[in-house]
Design an enzyme around this catalytic site. Structure first.
Site, PDB file in Angstrom:
ATOM      1  N   GLN A  88      -4.807  -5.162   6.968  1.00 53.13           N
ATOM      2  CA  GLN A  88      -5.737  -5.896   6.319  1.00 53.13           C
ATOM      3  C   GLN A  88      -5.821  -7.402   7.043  1.00 53.13           C
ATOM      4  OE1 GLN A  88      -8.030  -5.291   4.110  1.00 53.13           O
ATOM      5  NE2 GLN A  88      -7.120  -3.099   3.435  1.00 53.13           N
ATOM      6  N   CYS A 122      -4.648   2.460  -3.701  1.00 51.99           N
ATOM      7  CA  CYS A 122      -3.587   2.928  -3.166  1.00 51.99           C
ATOM      8  C   CYS A 122      -2.215   2.104  -3.286  1.00 51.99           C
ATOM      9  CB  CYS A 122      -3.619   3.158  -1.709  1.00 51.99           C
ATOM     10  SG  CYS A 122      -4.736   4.527  -1.374  1.00 51.99           S
ATOM     11  N   HIS A 125       0.813  -1.159  -0.097  1.00 49.06           N
ATOM     12  CA  HIS A 125       0.019   0.072   0.123  1.00 49.06           C
ATOM     13  C   HIS A 125       0.978   1.173  -0.205  1.00 49.06           C
ATOM     14  CE1 HIS A 125      -2.823   3.018   1.634  1.00 49.06           C
ATOM     15  NE2 HIS A 125      -3.855   2.121   1.431  1.00 49.06           N
ATOM     16  N   LYS A 129     -10.941  -0.721   9.936  1.00 45.69           N
ATOM     17  CA  LYS A 129     -11.310  -1.793   9.335  1.00 45.69           C
ATOM     18  C   LYS A 129     -11.498  -3.219   9.830  1.00 45.69           C
ATOM     19  CE  LYS A 129      -7.689  -0.172   5.853  1.00 45.69           C
ATOM     20  NZ  LYS A 129      -8.468   0.002   4.720  1.00 45.69           N
ATOM     21  N   ASP A 150       2.727  -4.266   8.088  1.00 43.25           N
ATOM     22  CA  ASP A 150       1.610  -3.539   7.935  1.00 43.25           C
ATOM     23  C   ASP A 150       0.579  -4.424   8.050  1.00 43.25           C
ATOM     24  OD1 ASP A 150      -0.777  -2.370   6.667  1.00 43.25           O
ATOM     25  OD2 ASP A 150       0.050  -1.714   4.980  1.00 43.25           O
TER      26      ASP A 150
END
Length: 406
Positions: free
Chosen positions: A201, A361, A121, A224, A198
């Site tokens: 997700q 993104c 991302h 999220k 990261d």
């Protein structure tokens, strides 16, 4: 708890869009919020709205307890050793920028390497680009396999003794790839580098154990994972956080302020300047309670079933390209031949179906895929196979609409 009971907890799902029942398939962008989270935030503002840490009055004490209890919930959720390793931020983007700015600024020099992947991302690309320019470090990319997965041999070849930072997403927001972070971390550490993850997700959909992964830093976002917008988490090993300088300074994070010198509070407050995101943290704590009541294993199994069903249904549609590996998280990114993904999303919206269209993104990944944009349907604990059927019907209608010259 069955799917109908779960859906009943999300007020927003019970509405029509353009005369059709809402089919929300955009949870990778942001998830919907259960009533428990909405009520927790509402209760804070209605009953004990106050600033934290600074006051001894009843409302201030209750707000502080709510805020710090949320930190403990996060600690347990990711299995951090201490709440000192849990810092509240505005989201994953802020967390990654803090690592790049604070750790990178003090630990990188000319010729050092920062290693990431093509699937990242923008939030896990641009901060490293910026700090590389400032320090003279070199940004390197781990190649991807044809299906968008990572081969550990490529990691071994890319990470060298000059590498100081490896930063990789646990789950791709475009491909759905579930990356072997634990193995990548071993390679990074073997070469003297730190491992940054990261987790935006991943945190909503699967159990994360930072000690088992042995990552040095992890960022994720509340919105999220059924929580409010504007709240996120930076996890960092205490040994690193203690040596890092704060990115923001001001009230709340100070110990002593003189005319020309100041000192900082201990962790984690050293990194939380100003009035913190109190309502957001309390809402995130409520979201964690909700997800753990449902069970992360149950959520992962439900999404696995959905994505397998979706891939099977998509394979029955001619002229559609699906991107990413077979084994993936709960999303499907795709294109229909000769139809722009924005047009796909527009036609689906007319049917009450919400999907995402664009570069997500992830422009370097779009270039790697040799496309300008894609459409994406992403699933969560409240989605059903019947909604996937509606999506497929909408895609077939989209193909027919544009094949007739529209």
């Amino acid at each position: 708890m069955n799917i109908h009971d779960i859906r009943d907890m999300f007020p927003i799902l019970h509405q029509e869009v353009n005369g059709n029942p809402l089919v929300y398939l955009d949870s990778a962008a942001t998830s919907q919020k259960p009533i428990q989270v909405i009520e927790a935030v509402d209760r804070y503002y209605r009953e004990y709205n106050s600033n934290v840490h600074r006051g001894v009055h009843t409302l201030g004490t209750k707000a502080t307890d709510g805020y710090e209890n949320a930190r403990e919930k996060v600690r347990k959720f990711i299995n951090a050793k201490s709440t000192q390793e849990v810092i509240f931020t505005r989201g994953t983007t802020t967390a990654l920028n803090m690592i790049a700015t604070s750790y990178g600024r003090d630990n990188l020099q000319e010729g050092d390497e920062i290693v990431i992947t093509y699937m990242e991302h923008h939030a896990n690309i641009i901060p490293w680009q910026q700090i590389a320019k400032q320090t003279g470090a070199v940004l390197k990319y781990i190649p991807l396999q044809q299906d968008g997965s990572i081969d550990l041999k490529d990691v071994e070849e890319t990470v060298t003794g000059q590498t100081k930072i490896v930063s990789v997403m646990l789950v791709s927001n475009v491909l759905g790839s579930i990356n072997p972070i634990k193995d990548i971390a071993k390679i990074a550490h073997r070469n003297g580098a730190i491992m940054v993850v990261d987790g935006a997700q991943a945190a909503p959909h699967m159990k994360i154990d930072v000690q088992d992964l042995d990552c040095d830093f992890l960022g994720f976002s509340g919105h999220k994972m059924c929580g409010p917008t504007g709240i996120g988490v930076l996890y960092g090993k205490k040994e690193f956080l203690e040596k890092m300088e704060p990115v923001e300074t001001g009230g709340e994070m100070i110990d002593f302020v003189g005319l020309y010198e100041s000192t900082w509070k201990e962790l984690p407050w050293k990194f939380e300047a100003g009035t913190p995101i109190i309502a957001g943290a309390i809402g995130l704590g409520a979201a964690i309670d909700f997800l753990e009541e449902i069970g992360l294993d149950h959520i992962a199994a439900h999404e696995h079933k959905l994505v397998e069903y979706a891939l099977e249904r998509f394979s029955q549609i001619e002229g559609i390209t699906v991107y990413g590996p077979k084994h993936r998280a709960g999303l499907v990114t795709f294109n229909i031949d000769d139809v722009h993904p924005h047009d796909v999303a527009t036609v689906l919206d007319a049917e009450g179906i919400a999907v995402r269209a664009g570069h997500h993104c992830a422009q370097p990944l779009m270039k790697w895929l040799n496309v300008s944009a894609t459409a994406r349907a992403s699933f969560y604990l409240y989605n059903t196979e019947q909604e996937i059927d509606k999506l497929v019907e909408g895609l077939i209608k989209t193909k027919e609409y544009f094949s007739n010259g529209f």
